[in-house]
Design an enzyme around this catalytic site. Sequence first.
Site: not given
Length: 619
Positions: A2, A27, A74, A99-100, A487, A491, A494, A510, A614
């Site tokens: 948010c 964000r 968000w 926000n939170g 990584e 990528k 997402e 294994h 973000k």
Amino acid sequence: MCGIIGTIGFPDAADALLQGLRRLEYRGYDSAGIAVRDDSGFAVRRAVGKLNALANVLNDAPLHGTTGIGHTRWATHGGVNMANAHPIMSGDRVAVVHNGIIENHRILRQALSAKGYTFHSQTDTEVLAHLFADAVDQTTTLMEATETVIAQIEGAYAFAVMVADYPDHLAIARQASPLAIGISDAAVFVGSDAIAMGDVTQRVMFLKDGDYGTISKQDIVIKDASAQLANRDITIVAASPGLVTKEGYQHFMEKEIHEQPDTVMRTLGAFSKTDGADGTDGADGAFALPDGFDFSNMTGLAYLAAGTSYNAGLIGRYWMEQLADLPVVTESASEFRYRQPSTRHISLAMGISQSGESLDTLMALRYMADKGVDTAALVNVDSSTMARESGGYLLTRAGPEIGVASTKSYMAQLTVLLIMATIAGHQRGVLSDARRAEIEQMLASVPRLIGAAMASAATIKAIVPRLAQAKSCLYLGRGTLYPLAMEGALKLKELSYIHAEAYASGEMKHGPIALIEDGLPVVALLANDEHLSKSISNVVEAKARGADVIIIATESAAKLAMDEIEGLDGHVATVPDCDALIAPLILSLPIQFLAYLTAVHKGTDVDQPRNLAKSVTVE
Ligand code: M6R
């Protein structure tokens, strides 16, 4: 995550708020809204989806007034719909952007319902709106009402509140989530960060955790967590660039991938002595760290981070241990502080974070500071909370990264982590002058090699249609290429929503090898390192079991693999040969292209993948 914006006194509040929200877009969000006070009270406009949807709503039904609040949401509590989009109202008396997460919202909801308040959303924020309405009746000032509300809520929050009874003021507070006040000649602003207010002012007051207060055009009154009046300095922040554009690229991510040679160059420049950097160094190397970064007598280092920054920290660990013989733990920040880690041997805890705001990383750093451990931050935003709160900070020079998936900031983090390991190695007497100079020369060649590695996109493009069909996929690597494989898998997940897991190549036998069946894509990372023949053997094992092997390698490593394994034509993407030490930087390019081009092929939302933010400022 948010984003909050608010203003008092701006001639066209709605326009300023919309511009502020555009600056907060990076964000990540799934709905947005604005409330402005006009002659008849609060007028609210909301829209689900992108800001253009809100802009259309505002075009059809403009808002007129000089005071207002805005929000990009968000979703945490409650689905993505109009009812849950902020500003959240309590009747026509209170409008809130938040926000939170209010962690005790359930119990508060019950208590407020019992008092007769009706809830119209599933958000935790709605309790804030009703708590304000309730508090205003029991108090005589907006400050007292704010104190009454804060005393009842638990969790993380940054909020801005308009109350009809106090038309010239906003109530604000922050606890764990970021909030800043911007001051211009014409108006006062509040925002989640300085970037949000970058169009209108560079004079910013950063609030501390626990701060709350009231703001108006005439005065800003802030109290700290112990209810004492607090003076917060006004910082002049660097001029914020105008709204970042795609400059002809299809996506921000594509643009940011292509910016990486420049990103590395700028980051190297910032630490280069010839460009003016001077500080803790101890000898005649090409690079220096700011004063205070002295690794000579350290017994241990902790890299604390999340997501891509965590993957960078894992590579940084290999480098620091190998070049400086300094023990490093790289930990997921979200786990670290809750597992009661032993911190005795740790001399410095460094948070690695593009935004400098990820709550998990921030909290892990605070945990270490409470334990008496020195803290530092490696961030891309110098006005961020981590930079301000840590004992010292190192700045990557990636510039604003708009794509939610990190690319250039990761590259810049790797660059600084390698500079740091090299200087630490020299400070600790592990690296000779000559070896240090050799590594510094390698670093200087990275921008050119990355530029050349862009050519791998063409081969990757031909591989992508096959990968895009897959439901699942494995990434393999050894040494620093193992965290690079992590990584790569992150990528791909997402951006293209294909399940992807990374394994250390040697770990395959294994257990994970049981997953391999005909056609399963296995992306193997190879470089000219001491692991090469073993890594090729692991590829052979996967191929023998039917895997659709995709090799991403330096040229000569790829050639060796193709000599040993039949049928790899059309399955190999290469980058120029380079020393194994810098291979993770150069091989990042095809890794990023593989995820990017697969997402483009599948038609997913590349710059704002579903469910992602973000800057993640909740736990
Ligand atoms: O701003 P930070 O570096 O602290 O963010 C950490 C993660 O949230 C971030 O790297 C995330 O994993 C990205 N989506 C990765 O592309």
